[in-house]
Scaffold this active site. Structure first.
Site, PDB file in Angstrom:
ATOM      1  N   LYS A 105     -31.437 -21.116   4.102  1.00  0.00           N
ATOM      2  CA  LYS A 105     -31.649 -21.080   5.550  1.00  0.00           C
ATOM      3  C   LYS A 105     -30.306 -20.872   6.229  1.00  0.00           C
ATOM      4  O   LYS A 105     -29.486 -21.784   6.314  1.00  0.00           O
ATOM      5  CB  LYS A 105     -32.283 -22.376   6.068  1.00  0.00           C
ATOM      6  CG  LYS A 105     -32.740 -22.234   7.542  1.00  0.00           C
ATOM      7  CD  LYS A 105     -32.866 -23.542   8.263  1.00  0.00           C
ATOM      8  CE  LYS A 105     -31.596 -23.982   8.906  1.00  0.00           C
ATOM      9  NZ  LYS A 105     -31.098 -23.077   9.998  1.00  0.00           N
ATOM     10  N   SER A 159     -22.755 -30.822  10.117  1.00  0.00           N
ATOM     11  CA  SER A 159     -22.220 -32.028  10.743  1.00  0.00           C
ATOM     12  C   SER A 159     -22.635 -33.284   9.988  1.00  0.00           C
ATOM     13  O   SER A 159     -23.646 -33.306   9.278  1.00  0.00           O
ATOM     14  CB  SER A 159     -22.717 -32.128  12.188  1.00  0.00           C
ATOM     15  OG  SER A 159     -24.095 -32.463  12.219  1.00  0.00           O
ATOM     16  N   THR A 160     -21.855 -34.345  10.182  1.00  0.00           N
ATOM     17  CA  THR A 160     -22.167 -35.622   9.546  1.00  0.00           C
ATOM     18  C   THR A 160     -23.487 -36.180  10.050  1.00  0.00           C
ATOM     19  O   THR A 160     -24.273 -36.732   9.274  1.00  0.00           O
ATOM     20  CB  THR A 160     -21.022 -36.621   9.795  1.00  0.00           C
ATOM     21  OG1 THR A 160     -19.826 -36.102   9.190  1.00  0.00           O
ATOM     22  CG2 THR A 160     -21.325 -37.978   9.193  1.00  0.00           C
ATOM     23  N   ASP A 161     -23.768 -36.025  11.338  1.00  0.00           N
ATOM     24  CA  ASP A 161     -25.024 -36.541  11.892  1.00  0.00           C
ATOM     25  C   ASP A 161     -26.233 -35.880  11.234  1.00  0.00           C
ATOM     26  O   ASP A 161     -27.213 -36.557  10.888  1.00  0.00           O
ATOM     27  CB  ASP A 161     -25.066 -36.320  13.406  1.00  0.00           C
ATOM     28  CG  ASP A 161     -24.124 -37.251  14.150  1.00  0.00           C
ATOM     29  OD1 ASP A 161     -23.690 -38.255  13.555  1.00  0.00           O
ATOM     30  OD2 ASP A 161     -23.813 -36.963  15.326  1.00  0.00           O
ATOM     31  N   VAL A 162     -26.182 -34.565  11.071  1.00  0.00           N
ATOM     32  CA  VAL A 162     -27.300 -33.870  10.426  1.00  0.00           C
ATOM     33  C   VAL A 162     -27.340 -34.200   8.928  1.00  0.00           C
ATOM     34  O   VAL A 162     -28.416 -34.296   8.333  1.00  0.00           O
ATOM     35  CB  VAL A 162     -27.216 -32.353  10.665  1.00  0.00           C
ATOM     36  CG1 VAL A 162     -28.342 -31.630   9.927  1.00  0.00           C
ATOM     37  CG2 VAL A 162     -27.298 -32.048  12.159  1.00  0.00           C
ATOM     38  N   GLY A 163     -26.176 -34.415   8.323  1.00  0.00           N
ATOM     39  CA  GLY A 163     -26.140 -34.824   6.917  1.00  0.00           C
ATOM     40  C   GLY A 163     -26.928 -36.097   6.672  1.00  0.00           C
ATOM     41  O   GLY A 163     -27.612 -36.245   5.646  1.00  0.00           O
ATOM     42  N   GLU A 181     -21.494 -31.285   2.445  1.00  0.00           N
ATOM     43  CA  GLU A 181     -20.123 -30.973   2.864  1.00  0.00           C
ATOM     44  C   GLU A 181     -20.129 -31.041   4.380  1.00  0.00           C
ATOM     45  O   GLU A 181     -20.694 -30.186   5.054  1.00  0.00           O
ATOM     46  CB  GLU A 181     -19.717 -29.587   2.351  1.00  0.00           C
ATOM     47  CG  GLU A 181     -18.203 -29.396   2.331  1.00  0.00           C
ATOM     48  CD  GLU A 181     -17.726 -28.463   3.422  1.00  0.00           C
ATOM     49  OE1 GLU A 181     -17.223 -28.988   4.440  1.00  0.00           O
ATOM     50  OE2 GLU A 181     -17.843 -27.246   3.271  1.00  0.00           O
ATOM     51  N   GLU A 312     -14.327 -34.706  15.675  1.00  0.00           N
ATOM     52  CA  GLU A 312     -14.178 -33.304  15.275  1.00  0.00           C
ATOM     53  C   GLU A 312     -14.536 -32.401  16.455  1.00  0.00           C
ATOM     54  O   GLU A 312     -15.666 -32.403  16.931  1.00  0.00           O
ATOM     55  CB  GLU A 312     -15.082 -32.994  14.080  1.00  0.00           C
ATOM     56  CG  GLU A 312     -14.895 -31.589  13.554  1.00  0.00           C
ATOM     57  CD  GLU A 312     -15.755 -31.291  12.330  1.00  0.00           C
ATOM     58  OE1 GLU A 312     -15.256 -30.618  11.419  1.00  0.00           O
ATOM     59  OE2 GLU A 312     -16.912 -31.742  12.303  1.00  0.00           O
TER      60      GLU A 312
END
Length: 414
Positions: A105, A159-163, A181, A312
């Protein structure tokens, strides 16, 4: 895979143009480095595909065992918009070599080259159903990949939030494996013995390359007090010469930000920096009234608890700070929730060794920045994620180990 690589090289100009139009990439850089790099990825991992071996086990009882490395299965790749080509092949190449099938995707902002690569894959003879490109939005297409019961592995960059959401969906569905990552706020430490020109070049490139839209950007620059004033003057001089504009212009080094939304986000961080008391050394404004161009921006008198030093920004914004001792530099470098990369500029090997072993980050560059290579793995510590890209480590993550054991009868030795 070899044929696929050849086809990419045959269409390098079209592909570079698509990434420039879609992502604001500098066309010349895409044409000479990023698109040819895609072919390199394929060839590197094509060469590894027939070198996937298990082990023969010397067991402690009357048994004989060996291991197999088998494909993990169906992989879902969710890739970001900042490096549409590099991210595609960084993930697809090792997964293909491992024998996996996959769904890719691309980011909704930059789907064009991914679709072109799917077309070239078919021309190269990649069997139908092996490499599937599904454009879509994160909350729909991305979420479907993460929660699908027949997908065995998700490899996500973003992003960390979506991770966190990716991990939650993987856990709530079939406990699929996950590689993440994520974000970064990477430090660059410049010591008193550094060559000023080298240090300024490293700092500027580390922060402004790809308009700052890069997860390993050296957005926190710490300079030892003995050379700070001279360094600041040299950095300003070089920043003034950094050309921003049309990415199809061969003299330009920085194109437009990816979207109006992201453009506004970067400018809001710049306003935060001003309100919190940082000094704007240069930049800080949009360029022109058409397109999403932002001046290279450098803040001085930055405190480590300021938003611009903690979060970031993902844009051409540098936070410049000062330090006295090696110990202070290490403490400041580690004063972040992230741990993706770091840079060190020094002529002292002992300092380089001590600092590189003390910073909690997945890759450390000494007297350079963005020293990426197919052979060298990189990935995150802390909230920058886990799992590795590049190198054979990225191949092995798409393989799982199966042990096969049989009894041995009347063997003269075990």
């Amino acid at each position: 895979m070899w044929k696929f690589a050849d086809l990419i090289e045959e269409h390098v100009e079209e592909l570079a143009a698509l990434d420039a139009l879609d992502a604001g990439k500098v066309y010349l850089r895409a044409k000479t480095a990023e698109i040819p790099g895609a072919a390199e990825f394929l060839r590197f991992f094509a060469g590894a595909a027939d070198k996937i071996h298990g082990e023969v086990l010397k067991m402690s009882s009357e048994l004989q065992g060996y291991t197999l490395r088998e494909p993990v299965g169906v992989v879902g790749h969710i890739i970001p918009w900042n490096f549409p080509t590099t991210m595609f092949f960084m993930k697809v190449s090792p997964a293909l070599a491992a024998g996996c099938t996959m769904i890719v995707k691309p980011a909704e902002q930059t789907p064009l080259t991914a679709l072109y690569y799917a077309h070239l894959a078919k021309l190269a003879g990649i069997p139908d159903g092996v490499l599937n490109v599904v454009p879509g939005f994160g909350p729909t297409a991305g979420a479907a990949i993460c929660s699908h019961m027949d997908i065995d592995y998700v490899c996500f960059t973003g992003s960390t939030d979506v991770g966190r959401l990716v991990m939650q969906a993987a856990a709530a569905s079939n406990l699929k494996q996950v590689s993440l990552e994520l974000g970064g706020k990477s430090p660059l430490l410049i010591f008193d013995d550094a060559d000023l020109d080298t240090a300024a070049d490293v700092a500027l490139l580390g922060n402004l390359y790809n308009k700052g839209e890069i997860c390993v950007a050296s957005s926190r620059v710490f300079v030892q007090e003995g050379i700070y004033d001279k360094f600041e003057k040299k950095l300003l001089e070089k920043a003034k010469a950094w050309l921003v504009g049309d990415p199809f212009d061969p003299t330009v080094r920085q194109g437009p930000q990816i979207s109006e939304r992201h453009f506004d986000r970067i400018l809001s961080y710049i306003e935060h920096g001003k309100r919190e008391g940082a000094t704007l050394l240069t930049g800080g404004k949009p360029i022109g009234d058409k397109g999403y161009y932002i001046e290279p921006t450098i803040f001085t008198n930055v405190k480590e608890d300021m938003i611009i030093a903690k979060e970031e920004i993902f844009g051409p914004v540098m936070a410049l700070m000062k330090f006295k001792t090696v110990e202070e530099a290490i403490k400041s470098a580690n004063n972040t929730q992230y741990g993706l990369a770091a840079g060190i500029v020094t002529k002292d090997l002992n300092v380089a060794n001590t600092v590189s072993r003390s910073i909690r980050a997945g890759i450390i560059w000494i007297n350079c920045y963005f020293g990426f290579s197919m052979d060298c793995p990189y990935g995150g510590y802390k909230m920058s994620g886990f799992g590795r890209e590049y190198g054979l480590e990225s191949l092995y993550k798409y393989l799982q180990i199966k042990s096969v054991v049989t009894p041995i009868y009347n063997s003269p030795w075990l």
